[in-house]
Write an enzyme that holds these catalytic residues in place. Structure first.
Site, PDB file in Angstrom:
ATOM      1  N   ILE A  15       0.857  -1.188   0.000  1.00  0.00           N
ATOM      2  CA  ILE A  15       0.000   0.000   0.000  1.00  0.00           C
ATOM      3  C   ILE A  15       0.891   1.234   0.000  1.00  0.00           C
ATOM      4  O   ILE A  15       1.853   1.312   0.768  1.00  0.00           O
ATOM      5  CB  ILE A  15      -0.929  -0.026   1.223  1.00  0.00           C
ATOM      6  CG1 ILE A  15      -1.892  -1.215   1.080  1.00  0.00           C
ATOM      7  CG2 ILE A  15      -1.700   1.283   1.355  1.00  0.00           C
ATOM      8  CD1 ILE A  15      -2.619  -1.575   2.338  1.00  0.00           C
ATOM      9  N   LEU A  16       0.561   2.166  -0.889  1.00  0.00           N
ATOM     10  CA  LEU A  16       1.356   3.389  -0.998  1.00  0.00           C
ATOM     11  C   LEU A  16       0.620   4.531  -0.298  1.00  0.00           C
ATOM     12  O   LEU A  16      -0.607   4.620  -0.353  1.00  0.00           O
ATOM     13  CB  LEU A  16       1.598   3.706  -2.479  1.00  0.00           C
ATOM     14  CG  LEU A  16       2.464   2.657  -3.175  1.00  0.00           C
ATOM     15  CD1 LEU A  16       2.352   2.771  -4.688  1.00  0.00           C
ATOM     16  CD2 LEU A  16       3.925   2.776  -2.730  1.00  0.00           C
ATOM     17  N   ASN A  47      -3.813   1.051 -11.089  1.00  0.00           N
ATOM     18  CA  ASN A  47      -3.645  -0.297 -10.539  1.00  0.00           C
ATOM     19  C   ASN A  47      -4.556  -1.272 -11.272  1.00  0.00           C
ATOM     20  O   ASN A  47      -5.652  -0.908 -11.712  1.00  0.00           O
ATOM     21  CB  ASN A  47      -4.033  -0.286  -9.056  1.00  0.00           C
ATOM     22  CG  ASN A  47      -3.898  -1.651  -8.386  1.00  0.00           C
ATOM     23  OD1 ASN A  47      -2.901  -2.343  -8.569  1.00  0.00           O
ATOM     24  ND2 ASN A  47      -4.897  -2.050  -7.602  1.00  0.00           N
ATOM     25  N   HIS A  96      -6.545  -4.909 -10.570  1.00  0.00           N
ATOM     26  CA  HIS A  96      -6.950  -5.739  -9.440  1.00  0.00           C
ATOM     27  C   HIS A  96      -7.806  -6.894  -9.959  1.00  0.00           C
ATOM     28  O   HIS A  96      -8.704  -6.680 -10.780  1.00  0.00           O
ATOM     29  CB  HIS A  96      -7.752  -4.902  -8.435  1.00  0.00           C
ATOM     30  CG  HIS A  96      -8.161  -5.691  -7.234  1.00  0.00           C
ATOM     31  ND1 HIS A  96      -7.281  -6.039  -6.233  1.00  0.00           N
ATOM     32  CD2 HIS A  96      -9.351  -6.230  -6.892  1.00  0.00           C
ATOM     33  CE1 HIS A  96      -7.918  -6.751  -5.317  1.00  0.00           C
ATOM     34  NE2 HIS A  96      -9.175  -6.889  -5.692  1.00  0.00           N
TER      35      HIS A  96
HETATM   36  C1  GAR Z   1      -2.551  -9.583 -11.071  1.00  0.00           C
HETATM   37  O1  GAR Z   1      -3.631 -10.460 -11.242  1.00  0.00           O
HETATM   38  C2  GAR Z   1      -2.985  -8.343 -10.328  1.00  0.00           C
HETATM   39  O2  GAR Z   1      -4.301  -7.977 -10.591  1.00  0.00           O
HETATM   40  C3  GAR Z   1      -2.838  -8.785  -8.903  1.00  0.00           C
HETATM   41  O3  GAR Z   1      -1.641  -9.501  -8.879  1.00  0.00           O
HETATM   42  C4  GAR Z   1      -1.505 -10.183 -10.133  1.00  0.00           C
HETATM   43  C5  GAR Z   1      -0.092  -9.945 -10.627  1.00  0.00           C
HETATM   44  O4  GAR Z   1       0.203 -10.828 -11.650  1.00  0.00           O
HETATM   45  N1  GAR Z   1      -2.819  -7.669  -8.015  1.00  0.00           N
HETATM   46  C6  GAR Z   1      -3.421  -7.678  -6.827  1.00  0.00           C
HETATM   47  O5  GAR Z   1      -3.980  -8.650  -6.355  1.00  0.00           O
HETATM   48  C7  GAR Z   1      -3.355  -6.358  -6.087  1.00  0.00           C
HETATM   49  N2  GAR Z   1      -4.341  -6.300  -5.068  1.00  0.00           N
HETATM   50  P1  GAR Z   1       1.538 -10.654 -12.502  1.00  0.00           P
HETATM   51  O6  GAR Z   1       2.684 -10.482 -11.493  1.00  0.00           O
HETATM   52  O7  GAR Z   1       1.675 -11.931 -13.255  1.00  0.00           O
HETATM   53  O8  GAR Z   1       1.393  -9.450 -13.367  1.00  0.00           O
END
Ligand code: GAR
Length: 222
Positions: free
Chosen positions: A102-103, A117, A119
Site C-alpha cells: 500500500i502506498l 492499478n 486488481h
Molecule cells: C494480477 O492479477 C494483479 O491484478 C494482482 O496480482 C496479479 C499480478 O500478476 N494484483 C493484486 O492482487 C493487487 N491487489 P503478474 O505479477 O503476473 O502481473
C-alpha cells in the site's frame, strides 16, 4: 502526450511474476502509436521474477525490500527510498502491476490521478490481497478484473475499466486467476494508453475513459 509526439514516461511496480509488465512491454513494442515508454520498473522484492522482463527489455530497475512486520517509521523510510529511486527516472504515470504494497498519500500526491492499478476482481467486491481466493470461496459465478486510479483507500479509486470473467465449475484459484490475468493483459495496457493520450477525465470518483478503437471504443460510466 496530447500536444506533442513525446512518449509519456511510465514506471511499473511489481512484486511477483510480472506477466502484466510483460504484456505492457509487448503491447508498447507492437504499437507505434502507444504514446508511452516504460523507463523504470520498481519492486519491493529482490526475488520478484518479473524483474527479469525489465532486464530483458533493457529497462532500469529499482528494488527496495521491505522487511515483514516493518514498523511505521521503517515503512515511511522504505517508501521514501522507493519514491526517490523512481523519481530519478522522471516517470509521469506509475503503473501498479501486481504490486502488493500500500502506498501512502505522500506517494500518490507526487503523481496525482496518474497512479493506476489492476486488481483481479470486479471492485468493489473482494478488495485486498486475496481477491481470487475470496471470490471462489464466496461462490460467485462471475468475477473479473478492474483497472482503476489509486487513491488512499485500498482498491478503491476511480474505475477506468472492468471486464467480467465467469467462474467455471471445478475452478481452482490458479486456473481462475490465469483467465483473469489474460483479460488484465489487454485491459491494463489499454488504460495506460488512454492515460498517455490524456483520454481520461476524472470527476469525483467517476472516470470517463476513451479507449483506442481496437480495444472496443467505449465511454465508461457515461
Ligand atoms: C494480477 O492479477 C494483479 O491484478 C494482482 O496480482 C496479479 C499480478 O500478476 N494484483 C493484486 O492482487 C493487487 N491487489 P503478474 O505479477 O503476473 O502481473
Amino acid at each position: 502526450m496530447p500536444t506533442d509526439t513525446r512518449a509519456t514516461r511510465l514506471a511499473v511496480l511489481i512484486s511477483g511474476g510480472g506477466s502484466n509488465l510483460r504484456a505492457l512491454l509487448d503491447v508498447i513494442a507492437a504499437d507505434a502509436g502507444f504514446g508511452g515508454e516504460v523507463v523504470v520498473v520498481g519492486s519491493d522484492r529482490t526475488d520478484a521474477a518479473g524483474l527479469e522482463h525489465a532486464r530483458t527489455a533493457g529497462v532500469a530497475t529499482v528494488v527496495e525490500e521491505l522487511p515483514r512486520g516493518a514498523d511505521a517509521a521503517t515503512r515511511a523510510a522504505w517508501e521514501q527510498r522507493l519514491t526517490e529511486g523512481l523519481a530519478a527516472h522522471q516517470p509521469e504515470v506509475v503503473v501498479l502491476a501486481g504490486f502488493m504494497r500500500i502506498l501512502s498519500g505522500g506517494f500518490l500526491a507526487r503523481w496525482p490521478d496518474r497512479v493506476v492499478n489492476t486488481h483481479p476482481s470486479l471492485l468493489p467486491a473482494f478488495r485486498g490481497a486475496h481477491a481470487v481466493r475470496e471470490a471462489l470461496a464466496h461462490g460467485v459465478k462471475l468475477t473479473g478484473c478492474t483497472v482503476h486510479l489509486v487513491d488512499e483507500e485500498v482498491d478503491h479509486g476511480p474505475i477506468l475499466a472492468q471486464e467480467a470473467v465467469p467462474v467455471l465449475p471445478g475452478d481452482t484459484e490458479v486456473a481462475l486467476h490465469e483467465r483473469i490475468k489474460a483479460v488484465e493483459h489487454r485491459l491494463l495496457p489499454a488504460c495506460v494508453r488512454a492515460l498517455c493520450h490524456d483520454h481520461v477525465t476524472v470527476v469525483g470518483r467517476r472516470a470517463e475513459v476513451r479507449l483506442a478503437p481496437d480495444t472496443a471504443e467505449q465511454e465508461l460510466h457515461p
